[in-house]
Design a protein around this motif. Sequence first.
Motif, mmCIF file in Angstrom:
data_model
loop_
_atom_site.group_PDB
_atom_site.id
_atom_site.type_symbol
_atom_site.label_atom_id
_atom_site.label_comp_id
_atom_site.label_asym_id
_atom_site.label_seq_id
_atom_site.Cartn_x
_atom_site.Cartn_y
_atom_site.Cartn_z
ATOM 1 N N LYS A 1 0.811 -1.216 0.000
ATOM 2 C CA LYS A 1 0.000 0.000 0.000
ATOM 3 C C LYS A 1 0.847 1.270 0.000
ATOM 4 N N ALA A 2 2.125 1.158 0.347
ATOM 5 C CA ALA A 2 2.998 2.330 0.472
ATOM 6 C C ALA A 2 3.549 2.816 -0.864
ATOM 7 N N ASN A 3 3.273 2.106 -1.951
ATOM 8 C CA ASN A 3 3.773 2.484 -3.282
ATOM 9 C C ASN A 3 5.284 2.707 -3.268
ATOM 10 N N LEU A 4 6.024 1.625 -3.194
ATOM 11 C CA LEU A 4 7.481 1.670 -3.140
ATOM 12 C C LEU A 4 8.127 1.569 -4.527
ATOM 13 N N THR A 5 7.338 1.726 -5.562
ATOM 14 C CA THR A 5 7.835 1.633 -6.943
ATOM 15 C C THR A 5 9.062 2.515 -7.140
ATOM 16 N N GLY A 6 10.133 1.911 -7.668
ATOM 17 C CA GLY A 6 11.353 2.639 -7.979
ATOM 18 C C GLY A 6 12.293 2.848 -6.809
ATOM 19 N N LYS A 7 11.872 2.541 -5.591
ATOM 20 C CA LYS A 7 12.751 2.691 -4.426
ATOM 21 C C LYS A 7 13.818 1.602 -4.457
ATOM 22 N N ILE A 8 14.969 1.896 -3.879
ATOM 23 C CA ILE A 8 16.068 0.934 -3.786
ATOM 24 C C ILE A 8 15.688 -0.117 -2.740
ATOM 25 N N GLY A 9 15.981 -1.389 -3.033
ATOM 26 C CA GLY A 9 15.590 -2.431 -2.103
ATOM 27 C C GLY A 9 16.547 -3.603 -2.034
ATOM 28 N N GLY A 10 16.416 -4.340 -0.951
ATOM 29 C CA GLY A 10 17.157 -5.569 -0.734
ATOM 30 C C GLY A 10 16.358 -6.458 0.203
ATOM 31 N N ALA A 11 16.730 -7.727 0.281
ATOM 32 C CA ALA A 11 16.035 -8.680 1.145
ATOM 33 C C ALA A 11 17.053 -9.624 1.778
ATOM 34 N N PHE A 12 16.726 -10.093 2.975
ATOM 35 C CA PHE A 12 17.648 -10.995 3.673
ATOM 36 C C PHE A 12 16.874 -11.974 4.537
ATOM 37 N N GLY A 13 17.574 -13.015 4.937
ATOM 38 C CA GLY A 13 16.961 -13.988 5.814
ATOM 39 C C GLY A 13 17.970 -14.992 6.324
ATOM 40 N N SER A 14 17.618 -15.604 7.430
ATOM 41 C CA SER A 14 18.439 -16.662 8.010
ATOM 42 C C SER A 14 17.645 -17.966 7.958
ATOM 43 N N HIS A 15 18.380 -19.064 8.011
ATOM 44 C CA HIS A 15 17.702 -20.357 7.970
ATOM 45 C C HIS A 15 18.632 -21.425 8.519
ATOM 46 N N THR A 16 18.051 -22.579 8.837
ATOM 47 C CA THR A 16 18.861 -23.712 9.279
ATOM 48 C C THR A 16 19.011 -24.741 8.164
ATOM 49 N N HIS A 17 17.940 -25.020 7.419
ATOM 50 C CA HIS A 17 17.999 -26.080 6.417
ATOM 51 C C HIS A 17 17.704 -25.610 5.000
ATOM 52 N N SER A 18 16.625 -24.916 4.797
ATOM 53 C CA SER A 18 16.244 -24.577 3.424
ATOM 54 C C SER A 18 16.589 -23.125 3.110
ATOM 55 N N GLY A 19 15.739 -22.186 3.264
ATOM 56 C CA GLY A 19 16.087 -20.797 3.007
ATOM 57 C C GLY A 19 15.210 -20.124 1.970
ATOM 58 N N GLU A 20 13.943 -20.450 1.961
ATOM 59 C CA GLU A 20 13.043 -19.914 0.939
ATOM 60 C C GLU A 20 12.592 -18.480 1.182
ATOM 61 N N SER A 21 12.590 -18.001 2.413
ATOM 62 C CA SER A 21 11.965 -16.705 2.691
ATOM 63 C C SER A 21 12.660 -15.526 2.014
ATOM 64 N N ALA A 22 13.976 -15.434 2.086
ATOM 65 C CA ALA A 22 14.674 -14.278 1.497
ATOM 66 C C ALA A 22 14.417 -14.155 -0.009
ATOM 67 N N PRO A 23 14.510 -15.239 -0.794
ATOM 68 C CA PRO A 23 14.179 -15.104 -2.221
ATOM 69 C C PRO A 23 12.720 -14.725 -2.471
ATOM 70 N N MET A 24 11.792 -15.222 -1.640
ATOM 71 C CA MET A 24 10.383 -14.858 -1.808
ATOM 72 C C MET A 24 10.168 -13.366 -1.545
ATOM 73 N N ILE A 25 10.805 -12.853 -0.505
ATOM 74 C CA ILE A 25 10.681 -11.425 -0.190
ATOM 75 C C ILE A 25 11.299 -10.602 -1.323
ATOM 76 N N PHE A 26 12.482 -11.002 -1.769
ATOM 77 C CA PHE A 26 13.169 -10.292 -2.853
ATOM 78 C C PHE A 26 12.290 -10.239 -4.098
ATOM 79 N N ASP A 27 11.733 -11.373 -4.481
ATOM 80 C CA ASP A 27 10.891 -11.427 -5.681
ATOM 81 C C ASP A 27 9.630 -10.576 -5.522
ATOM 82 N N THR A 28 9.058 -10.548 -4.332
ATOM 83 C CA THR A 28 7.882 -9.706 -4.087
ATOM 84 C C THR A 28 8.250 -8.234 -4.265
ATOM 85 N N MET A 29 9.388 -7.840 -3.711
ATOM 86 C CA MET A 29 9.825 -6.451 -3.830
ATOM 87 C C MET A 29 10.113 -6.083 -5.294
ATOM 88 N N LEU A 30 10.701 -7.011 -6.024
ATOM 89 C CA LEU A 30 11.071 -6.755 -7.420
ATOM 90 C C LEU A 30 9.859 -6.780 -8.348
#
Length: 146
Positions: free
Chosen positions: A77-106
């Motif tokens: 809802k904040a209309n972040l179009t064109g803003k600079i962005g990055g995503a991160f996450g920690s995991h023990t075995h897999s690690g799906e959250s950071a790529p999902m967040i990144f793709d959502t932002m992109l």
Amino acid sequence: MKKVMIAYVSRTGVTEKMANYLAEGIRMGGHEATLMKTSAIKNEKALSGFDGFIFGCPTYHKDMTSGMKQFLFLAEKANLTGKIGGAFGSHTHSGESAPMIFDTMLYVFKMDMVDLGPLNLTEAMMKTDEGTKACQQYGKVLAEKL
């Protein structure tokens, strides 16, 4: 000096530690970093006034936490179009959250994302100097993109 918001979810403290090292990297790059837990962000107005954003969340059961999902709907809802962005996450075995967040932002938010892709580190890596440096470097790269 530009302003970057680092919004994150952390259950065990590892993702919060990553957020703090990312903030160090942004500050090393000459910019201001504001850290906020996603649960503290109540509306999209809280996202105004920032030039860049880094969103982070650990992976639980091969997914983002429900809190991060709710936050992403709010952030949309904040209309972040064109803003600079990055995503991160920690995991023990897999690690799906950071790529999902990144793709959502992109792809959904249409943000200008860092060329490094998502920063995705194991919890074990965050106990090493290499993990600390990876987070700081990611923050520096985002700062340079500003």
